[in-house]
Design a protein around this motif. Structure first.
Motif, PDB file in Angstrom:
ATOM      1  N   MET B   1       0.915  -1.021  -0.019  1.00  0.00           N
ATOM      2  CA  MET B   1      -0.130  -0.054  -0.097  1.00  0.00           C
ATOM      3  C   MET B   1       0.765   1.295   0.090  1.00  0.00           C
ATOM      4  SD  MET B   1      -3.220   0.743   2.402  1.00  0.00           S
ATOM      5  CE  MET B   1      -4.124  -0.914   2.081  1.00  0.00           C
ATOM      6  N   SER B   2       0.744   2.253  -1.014  1.00  0.00           N
ATOM      7  CA  SER B   2       1.360   3.436  -0.994  1.00  0.00           C
ATOM      8  C   SER B   2       1.082   4.447   0.057  1.00  0.00           C
ATOM      9  CB  SER B   2       1.185   4.110  -2.264  1.00  0.00           C
ATOM     10  OG  SER B   2      -0.010   4.445  -2.401  1.00  0.00           O
ATOM     11  N   ALA B   3       2.038   5.324   0.414  1.00  0.00           N
ATOM     12  CA  ALA B   3       1.653   6.530   1.458  1.00  0.00           C
ATOM     13  C   ALA B   3       0.641   7.207   0.843  1.00  0.00           C
ATOM     14  CB  ALA B   3       2.984   7.140   1.532  1.00  0.00           C
ATOM     15  N   PRO B   4      -0.113   7.919   2.196  1.00  0.00           N
ATOM     16  CA  PRO B   4      -1.263   8.693   1.799  1.00  0.00           C
ATOM     17  C   PRO B   4      -0.785   9.975   1.369  1.00  0.00           C
ATOM     18  CG  PRO B   4      -0.832   8.354   4.251  1.00  0.00           C
ATOM     19  CD  PRO B   4      -0.031   7.471   3.538  1.00  0.00           C
ATOM     20  N   TYR B   5      -2.070  10.546   0.554  1.00  0.00           N
ATOM     21  CA  TYR B   5      -1.714  11.819  -0.086  1.00  0.00           C
ATOM     22  C   TYR B   5      -2.227  12.791   0.973  1.00  0.00           C
ATOM     23  CZ  TYR B   5      -0.968   9.232  -4.633  1.00  0.00           C
ATOM     24  OH  TYR B   5      -0.197   8.627  -5.566  1.00  0.00           O
ATOM     25  N   ASP B   6      -1.366  13.223   1.973  1.00  0.00           N
ATOM     26  CA  ASP B   6      -1.778  14.042   3.129  1.00  0.00           C
ATOM     27  C   ASP B   6      -1.328  15.459   2.728  1.00  0.00           C
ATOM     28  OD1 ASP B   6      -2.950  12.157   4.706  1.00  0.00           O
ATOM     29  OD2 ASP B   6      -1.048  11.694   5.603  1.00  0.00           O
TER      30      ASP B   6
END
Lengths: 104, 387
Positions: B1-6
């Motif tokens: 899972m890729s890092a969130p787009y925070d």
């Protein structure tokens, strides 16, 4: 038989022309004879061309061929050929056409 | 899972109104998009320090040469070559660059010109495979490739032309509320069925109309968008995949099928949560494949899904709400931006045409670069209205 690029290292067959093996990245691709047998997976009758030189030849019967050797080739078809027909491919000047494979 | 787009958002959707033909360069259309981005946001152009460009007709220029044409000194540039997936692949890179501080404000733009012989030129320069393995067979271009996919799809799954027609007709209904859509005349099922044959089973209203135009949006931090007073959307999840299922004899699935689970898991959502959907519709069958591969219905059942749902703006499954390319026109690579730009508008309540009521979550998917038998690039994203 038709001539396609075969990888000398892993025997992967290529179409269209490649510069390096798509399977093992070897540079040793040799034009070699492979079986011309295949199966038609789709067909279309082309009525409109983007180029004027085709105008007098339309419509054209075209098909996608899954060659037994493992590649997909767009080809001109004999007019009565349909999806799932077993065919033989022949190549003239880089252009492929398919005819029905005889029963024997 | 890729890092969130925070703390990164999309904002400022712009469309340079399409024209059927244009003798201007792509540079003009792309530059107009930049001008509109600056005008609608009130930003001084010196604050736009990133530029992402997608265009088929820009050659021999590139995004680097464009910086001189447009008088920009960006510290981040990127050029997308993913055609119908470019709106989403541009977003993925730009969002990460903003998150990591490599740029503050990135303009993602896409556009193409369309002179009278423009489409033939695009075909001739599209790819070595197209030149070698597709064009010598009657030069049908993408019509041939998609006719073959459509024919196989119909044969295997039992879809009918009427099913593709329903999708095209609902998009025409949507287009009729959208000012810049090139096709505004109502489309009936009879007219769809009786249309001129192009490449069996593809008929005229299965095909997009090539045109000139441009689309664009900005990527920046949420804090910056707030400061500027701009309405914006969040990226809940985004995927892309290239050259998937390379050994399939006919393309009846796209690479979206490989990553759809991750798309939904990352977003923590399911297809039922989505309020508005845009798929890449250069031909109806491709929208069918995307709906299936993204999990809106099972493989081979998009025809039933279309029959059971209303795809218009007021319907229970609002889809391609600005008319899609089938009715708005295909401004080259900008066709790959149409869905993103329209979704930002729908989620921020700023639709140019019909507005989907209370749209909070939108899904956009893209598909592009058909070489000779298959489309190679695909991408999808889930966007959410900013708070």
């Amino acid at each position: 038989m038709i001539k396609l690029q075969v990888c000398s290292d892993c025997q992967n067959v290529h179409y269209p022309e490649r510069d390096i093996c798509t399977s093992c990245w070897s540079e040793n691709l040799l034009w070699s004879e492979v079986s011309a047998h295949g199966t038609i997976t789709s067909v279309t009758d082309l009525h409109i061309s983007a180029k004027p030189q085709w105008k007098d030849k339309l419509p054209l019967r075209l098909g996608l061929v899954a060659l037994d050797a493992g590649v997909n080739i767009l080809a001109f078809l004999d007019s009565d050929l349909c999806i799932n027909d077993k065919i033989v491919l022949c190549m003239d000047n880089g252009i492929y056409s398919a005819t029905l494979k005889s029963e024997n | 899972m890729s890092a969130p787009y925070d703390n990164v958002v999309l904002t400022a959707p712009v469309t340079v109104p399409y024209e059927r033909y244009s003798e201007r360069r792509a540079n003009y259309w792309l530059g107009r998009a930049l001008g509109m981005l600056a005008k609608t946001t009130g930003l001084d152009k010196k604050h736009i320090d990133g530029l992402s460009v997608s265009s088929f007709t820009l050659v021999p220029d590139s995004v680097a040469s464009l910086t001189q044409h447009f008088g920009m000194t960006p510290r981040w540039i990127c050029q997308e070559h993913t055609g119908g997936a470019s709106g989403i692949t541009a977003l993925r890179k730009a969002a990460r660059a903003v998150q990591m501080g490599d740029a503050d404000i990135i303009a993602c733009i896409s556009g193409d010109t369309n002179p009278k012989d423009g489409f033939t030129n695009i075909l001739d320069n599209f790819s070595t495979d197209m030149s070698q393995a597709a064009l010598p067979y009657g030069a049908g271009g993408p019509n041939t490739s998609f006719a073959l996919i459509t024919k196989a799809y119909m044969e295997i799954y039992g879809a009918r032309r009427e099913d593709f027609g329903k999708l095209a007709i609902s998009q025409r209904d949507n287009a009729r509320t959208t000012p810049h859509a090139l096709m505004q005349k109502p489309l009936s099922l009879d007219a769809y069925m009786d249309a001129r044959i192009i490449s069996d089973p593809i008929h005229l209203y299965d095909c997009v109309m090539p045109c000139a135009g441009a689309e664009g949006y900005l990527v920046m931090s949420e804090d910056r968008a707030r400061e500027l007073g701009l309405a914006y959307v969040y990226i809940r999840s985004a995927i892309e995949r290239h050259n998937a299922y390379a050994n399939d004899p006919v393309q009846l699935r796209t690479g979206l099928a490989m990553d759809a689970d991750m798309l939904w898991q990352t977003a923590g959502l399911t297809p039922r949560d989505i309020d508005v959907v845009q798929t890449y519709d250069d031909y109806p069958v491709i929208s069918f494949l995307q709906l299936e591969d993204l999990g809106f219905c099972k493989k081979g059942e998009a025809n039933i899904f279309v029959r059971d749902h209303d795809f218009t703006i007021q319907g229970d499954f609002p889809h391609n709400t600005s008319g899609g390319q089938l009715s708005a026109g295909q401004a080259g690579a900008a066709g790959g931006f149409l869905g993103i730009v329209e979704t930002i508008r729908q989620l921020t309540g700023t639709a140019l045409g019909g507005q989907v009521a209370n749209a909070r979550l939108g899904l956009v998917s893209g598909f592009g670069i058909i070489n000779y038998d298959k489309g190679l690039s695909c991408a999808a994203t889930i966007l959410e209205r900013g708070q």
